[in-house]
Scaffold this motif. Structure first.
Motif, mmCIF file in Angstrom:
data_model
loop_
_atom_site.group_PDB
_atom_site.id
_atom_site.type_symbol
_atom_site.label_atom_id
_atom_site.label_comp_id
_atom_site.label_asym_id
_atom_site.label_seq_id
_atom_site.Cartn_x
_atom_site.Cartn_y
_atom_site.Cartn_z
ATOM 1 N N VAL A 290 27.254 -3.472 -6.975
ATOM 2 C CA VAL A 290 27.058 -3.047 -5.586
ATOM 3 C C VAL A 290 28.255 -2.251 -5.093
ATOM 4 O O VAL A 290 28.105 -1.190 -4.465
ATOM 5 N N GLN B 228 26.871 1.453 -4.491
ATOM 6 C CA GLN B 228 26.533 1.646 -3.078
ATOM 7 C C GLN B 228 27.726 2.044 -2.217
ATOM 8 O O GLN B 228 27.551 2.661 -1.165
ATOM 9 N N VAL C 246 24.065 -5.988 1.755
ATOM 10 C CA VAL C 246 23.593 -5.097 0.695
ATOM 11 C C VAL C 246 22.342 -4.343 1.144
ATOM 12 O O VAL C 246 22.211 -3.133 0.924
ATOM 13 N N HIS D 64 23.354 -2.031 4.163
ATOM 14 C CA HIS D 64 24.556 -1.246 3.885
ATOM 15 C C HIS D 64 25.612 -1.442 4.981
ATOM 16 O O HIS D 64 26.158 -0.481 5.536
ATOM 17 N N TYR E 231 17.119 -7.891 -2.602
ATOM 18 C CA TYR E 231 18.334 -8.627 -2.243
ATOM 19 C C TYR E 231 18.136 -9.535 -1.035
ATOM 20 O O TYR E 231 18.548 -10.704 -1.048
#
Length: 567
Positions: free
Chosen positions: A371, A375, A447, A450, A517
């Motif tokens: 992650v 991300q 997650v 964001h 998630y």
């Protein structure tokens, strides 16, 4: 010394307190037994009862005990770190093996799950070797084996050979999972253990966060191979530290050493000094630099003075790796942890230990490195820096557990007419009821939507704090519930813990791919809430379960004593 006892193990079971329930506080000053001394501790009874032998680890000086515990902490940190070092550098490792990102994610769970599985089941073998031939040689050999395995790991560039290398690392590193706790229990009394088990718990939990952080920085500057080579070097340093400073803590107790304290008039009581508060061991126990000639054996009596002279070890004797000769008990020791599955309190402790130390952390660690990189655009150095939240959390959890655990043990015993129940330590999990759902649900939200990367760091801090406190709480409960079989009960807990870890690491990636998630981490957070709230059920009914298993426990203790296996 004018100690009196109430009899031996053959007294009727109905006259005993349940297994694990002990009189820790001398409420009226009429109990004949060895007591602690120091401010606020004069009414604390020393449990377990130490022998008169100054070489009994319970009778060591405070300096000698601290040195022994420091060796355990050094071994734990150095040997456990390589198991978790791959979390932040999986991408460069897998890149060298030409695997895709999907292979990376899938492989991480299987590889990490496999190593922890062997960390658990390897304990059965090494625990038997340690109790039969000595703990010191097992620690030293484990260090040497880990050096060789880590030094050759970069040569294993295919998925199969690298996973095999990690499995072997798990097997030869497995003493860190069960032997260290017993080494701590060997030297500290019941009222002191929460503090020093918290030291061990902190060092074990710290590795899970410190390892990825250090590995990320090393990889950034020197490539991933050096993360393994540097830990081979560090374990070499640990080997030198242990070789010159670690003593053998195996001690075969005589039957009279197990006898409980009795309630008789205070004027006959002989009080002795707790090694923690005085700095001077019982019967003049000496520090590690004593030059008195040593020979292990029975004490001798001076005919002129009538004083008993106990054999003493010199410093050079302590450097040896040969323990006392014992009848072969390897198969008995290896089978004993399996019997631990028949004790409900031990199974509960194992489930609490496994979930809080590995499962909740595993569901996060399996994905957080990816992650951060995919991300948030982190490189290995910034991923490493993000793991500092976990390091801080482990420090906070260790402090909480050491401080609060000791207070719970003593204060709740004073409130309970001097009786200490193993379930008292379970109240440490009250913090877990909040930490686990908070961390996992926030992680799923962060997650999915964001959120700022600092939210992920907060979740790592909370999960790490919870993972630290559970070591002392869960293992302390198992060992306190069935104290004379503590070694095998710890191994049972480790087997449960690491089997749970293998299952979650193996299954988390497919579950995330199927459900996403947010759903997965909200479900896991809810499970964590209910899981830890079960402490209130266990504090209510745990004593009844121990009463129900009392007859079988005492039979097992009789058998263990006959084999020289009771703690």
């Amino acid at each position: 010394m004018s100690d009196k006892t109430s009899g031996n193990h053959e007294m009727d079971t109905s006259e005993r307190l349940p297994p694990g329930t002990v009189r820790l506080i001398d409420t009226d000053g009429h109990i004949i037994s060895k007591h602690a001394e120091g401010e606020g501790q004069a009414d604390i009874i020393l449990v377990p009862r130490p022998s008169e032998d100054p070489e009994d680890p319970l009778n060591w000086t405070f300096r000698r005990k601290i040195l022994s515990t420091s060796c355990v902490v050094v071994y734990t940190i150095m040997v456990a770190i390589p198991a978790s070092a791959v979390y932040s550098i999986v991408t460069p490792i897998r890149a060298d093996t030409s695997l895709t990102l999907t292979d990376i994610n899938n492989g991480t769970g299987i590889m990490v799950g496999s190593i922890f599985l062997f960390y658990g089941w390897g304990c059965i073998f090494w625990q038997a070797i340690a109790l039969q031939y000595g703990k010191r040689p097992v620690y030293l050999f484990s260090c040497l084996a880990n050096i060789v395995i880590l030094a050759t790991a970069p040569l294993c560039t295919t998925s199969g050979t690298y996973t095999a290398n990690r499995i072997i690392l798990g097997f030869f590193g497995s003493p860190v999972e069960s032997l260290c706790e017993i080494s701590v229990v060997d030297v500290w009394f019941a009222h002191e253990r929460p503090k020093y088990l918290a030291w061990y718990g902190w060092s074990l939990a710290l590795t899970g966060k410190l390892a990825p952080m250090l590995a990320g920085f090393i990889n950034y500057g020197m490539d991933w191979q050096w993360t393994l080579w540097w830990w081979a070097i560090f374990i070499g340093i640990a080997f030198v530290y242990l070789f010159f400073l670690m003593e053998e803590t195996n001690y075969d107790r005589k039957l009279q050493d197990h006898a409980p304290a009795t309630q008789t008039p205070l004027e006959n009581t002989t009080r002795t000094v707790s090694s923690e508060t005085s700095g001077v061991g019982l019967a003049g126990a000496h520090d590690a630099d004593s030059k008195t000639p040593a020979s292990v054996g029975s004490p001798s009596e001076d005919r002129e003075t009538g004083e008993v002279a106990w054999p003493r070890k010199s410093y050079w004797d302590k450097l040896g790796i040969k323990d006392e000769k014992r009848p072969n008990r390897l198969l008995n020791i290896m089978w004993a942890p399996i019997k631990g599955f028949t004790y409900p309190a031990v199974v509960y402790a194992g489930l609490m230990y496994g979930a809080n130390s590995l499962v909740w952390q595993g569901v996060q660690n399996a994905t957080i490195g990816t992650v951060y990189t995919t991300q948030y655009g982190f490189n290995t150095a910034t991923v490493a820096a993000a793991y500092s939240g976990g390091v801080l959390g482990s420090i906070m959890g260790g402090y909480y557990c050491g401080k609060v655990g000791r207070l719970l043990t003593v204060r709740l015993a004073r409130r309970n007419a001097g009786i200490s129940e193993p379930e008292h330590v379970l109240y440490l999990f009250s913090a877990s009821i909040i930490l686990v759902p908070f961390a996992l649900i926030l992680y799923g939200l962060a997650v999915t939507y964001h959120l700022h990367w600092f939210a992920l760091v907060i979740t790592q801090t909370a999960v790490a704090a919870n993972g630290t406190l559970c070591v002392s709480a869960a293992l302390g409960y198992a060992m306190a519930s069935y104290p004379e079989l503590a070694g095998q009960m710890v191994t049972t807990c480790v087997l449960i813990r690491n089997t749970l870890s293998f299952a979650i690491n193996y299954g988390i990636t497919p579950w995330l791919q199927a459900s996403g998630y947010l759903r997965v981490y909200c479900i896991v957070g809810g499970i964590g809430l209910v899981w830890n709230a079960s402490l209130f059920v266990m504090t209510r009914y745990g004593r009844r379960l121990r009463v129900a298993t009392a007859a079988r426990y005492y039979r097992d203790v009789d058998y263990a004593r006959a084999k020289g296996l009771s703690h």
